[in-house]
Scaffold this active site. Structure first.
Site, PDB file in Angstrom:
ATOM      1  N   ASP A  10       0.824  -1.082  -0.058  1.00 56.36           N
ATOM      2  CA  ASP A  10      -0.112   0.080   0.101  1.00 56.36           C
ATOM      3  C   ASP A  10       0.927   1.341   0.004  1.00 56.36           C
ATOM      4  OD1 ASP A  10      -2.425   1.673   0.376  1.00 56.36           O
ATOM      5  OD2 ASP A  10      -1.679   1.966   2.491  1.00 56.36           O
ATOM      6  N   SER A  11       0.179   2.412  -0.195  1.00 60.87           N
ATOM      7  CA  SER A  11       1.040   3.805   0.053  1.00 60.87           C
ATOM      8  C   SER A  11       1.691   3.946   1.245  1.00 60.87           C
ATOM      9  CB  SER A  11       0.112   4.652  -0.426  1.00 60.87           C
ATOM     10  OG  SER A  11      -0.955   4.701   0.211  1.00 60.87           O
ATOM     11  N   TYR A  42      -0.568   8.088  -2.462  1.00 59.62           N
ATOM     12  CA  TYR A  42      -0.778   7.749  -3.855  1.00 59.62           C
ATOM     13  C   TYR A  42      -2.080   8.313  -4.515  1.00 59.62           C
ATOM     14  CZ  TYR A  42       2.949   3.878  -3.652  1.00 59.62           C
ATOM     15  OH  TYR A  42       4.000   3.274  -3.456  1.00 59.62           O
ATOM     16  N   GLY A  43      -2.679   8.608  -3.669  1.00 56.94           N
ATOM     17  CA  GLY A  43      -4.193   8.881  -4.039  1.00 56.94           C
ATOM     18  C   GLY A  43      -3.957  10.325  -5.148  1.00 56.94           C
ATOM     19  N   CYS A  73      -3.835  -0.882  -2.034  1.00 60.59           N
ATOM     20  CA  CYS A  73      -4.011   0.362  -2.308  1.00 60.59           C
ATOM     21  C   CYS A  73      -4.807   0.504  -3.378  1.00 60.59           C
ATOM     22  CB  CYS A  73      -2.777   0.801  -2.657  1.00 60.59           C
ATOM     23  SG  CYS A  73      -2.803   2.652  -2.963  1.00 60.59           S
ATOM     24  N   GLU A 152      -5.973   9.758   9.243  1.00 63.87           N
ATOM     25  CA  GLU A 152      -4.581   9.810  10.042  1.00 63.87           C
ATOM     26  C   GLU A 152      -4.495  10.704  11.165  1.00 63.87           C
ATOM     27  OE1 GLU A 152      -1.495   9.713   6.737  1.00 63.87           O
ATOM     28  OE2 GLU A 152      -2.345   7.774   6.077  1.00 63.87           O
ATOM     29  N   CYS A 184     -11.327   3.054  -0.592  1.00 65.36           N
ATOM     30  CA  CYS A 184      -9.997   3.687  -0.305  1.00 65.36           C
ATOM     31  C   CYS A 184      -9.485   3.053   0.967  1.00 65.36           C
ATOM     32  CB  CYS A 184     -10.209   5.081   0.026  1.00 65.36           C
ATOM     33  SG  CYS A 184      -8.692   5.613   0.826  1.00 65.36           S
ATOM     34  N   THR A 185      -8.261   2.543   1.333  1.00 70.06           N
ATOM     35  CA  THR A 185      -7.774   1.784   2.560  1.00 70.06           C
ATOM     36  C   THR A 185      -8.412   2.367   3.758  1.00 70.06           C
ATOM     37  OG1 THR A 185      -5.729   3.060   2.390  1.00 70.06           O
ATOM     38  CG2 THR A 185      -5.714   0.786   1.526  1.00 70.06           C
ATOM     39  N   HIS A 186      -8.606   3.807   3.715  1.00 70.17           N
ATOM     40  CA  HIS A 186      -8.840   4.330   4.974  1.00 70.17           C
ATOM     41  C   HIS A 186     -10.433   4.461   5.430  1.00 70.17           C
ATOM     42  CE1 HIS A 186      -4.637   5.570   4.415  1.00 70.17           C
ATOM     43  NE2 HIS A 186      -4.530   6.320   5.237  1.00 70.17           N
TER      44      HIS A 186
END
Ligand code: DGL
Length: 275
Positions: A10-11, A42-43, A73, A152, A184-186
């Site tokens: 992932d990023s 990366y987004g 990602c 984050e 999205c991962t988050h």
């Protein structure tokens, strides 16, 4: 595949949501993770740059023993999956296809919503892939660039986060979606607020779980691997879970703390990455 070490990249720390699901569903499979914290995000990157980074990341993991690659990602998966499949001999999994399959299966009104980074939304991979499966399904995509930094910061339930989510969801809601992909991962960490704001009638698809299931099905479908897996399960029951190593291309005091939110447990990070 004779080496079932799963390599996930992932990023940064976000892909640990995928690693977490893989650890839960395949406790006996060894795992190596790479988060490109030195080059995150990366987004916001172009497809060319993302393809280059993704190839470097995957090769780094293969160098660390991975026999199977998972692109955790979404931004990288949206543009780099084909390049990785062409360039690498290892099987390549990603977070997008399994969540598209799930969304297409779930939607009743044939209106699917997508939340993602700008890179993922501009790739239009969801529109293309969903259209290829069923051209009667409408897809509405919403880039949500403010959400990654909020996660984050740990502002999962802050007033500001709630307001921003509400605003991002408004057009999707107005278009009558009945299925929403957290692209999205988050975003899985924001799922409670997203679920509340989008309403009970909308089904939410969490790609981290879908991707892990796809890897599990693949490993279990192979009889040779299955036997190995049984041995490994017996071994992991004796000794605890299989080994997992977590590499990051940059480390700051905050990285480990944030990584714990995503993985759901304490994690020891090692600093290493592609040259
Ligand atoms: N991992 C990225 C994704 O899923 C989000 C963070 C970033 O932009 O690097 O698209």
């Amino acid at each position: 595949m004779d080496n079932q070490t799963i390599g996930v990249f992932d990023s940064g720390v976000g892909g640990l949501t995928v690693a977490r699901e893989l650890r839960r569903m395949l406790p006996a499979a060894p795992l190596v993770y790479f988060g490109d914290t030195a080059r995150t995000p990366y987004g916001t990157k172009s497809p060319e740059t993302l393809i280059r980074y993704a190839l470097e990341d995957a090769r780094f993991l293969i160098g660390k023993g991975a026999g199977l690659i998972v692109i955790a990602c979404h931004s990288a998966a949206s543009v780099a999956t084909e390049a990785l499949r062409q360039e690498l001999r290892a099987p390549v999994f990603e977070v997008i296809t399994p969540s598209i399959d799930q969304a297409v299966a779930k939607t009743k009104k044939k209106v699917i919503g997508l939340m993602g980074t700008r890179a993922t939304v501009s790739s239009r991979v969801y529109e293309r892939e969903i259209g290829a499966r069923n051209d009667g399904i409408k897809v509405y995509s919403q880039a949500c660039p403010l959400l990654v930094p909020l996660v984050e910061e740990g502002w999962f339930d802050a007033r500001e986060t709630r307001m921003i989510i509400k605003r991002y969801l408004r057009p999707l809601k107005n278009n009558g979606i009945d299925t929403l992909v957290l692209g999205c991962t988050h975003y899985p960490l924001l799922k409670p607020v997203i679920a509340e704001k989008i309403g009970k009638r909308v089904e939410i698809i969490d790609p981290s779980a879908e991707a892990a299931r796809a890897v599990r099905d693949y490993l279990e479908a192979d009889r040779a691997l299955y036997a190995t897996r049984d041995d490994r399960i017996a071994e992991s029951e004796r000794k605890g879970r299989a080994e997992a190593r977590f590499f990051m291309s940059d480390l700051t005091p905050a990285t480990e703390r944030i990584a714990r939110w995503f993985l759901g447990e304490n994690v020891r990070l090692e600093r290493d990455g592609p040259d």
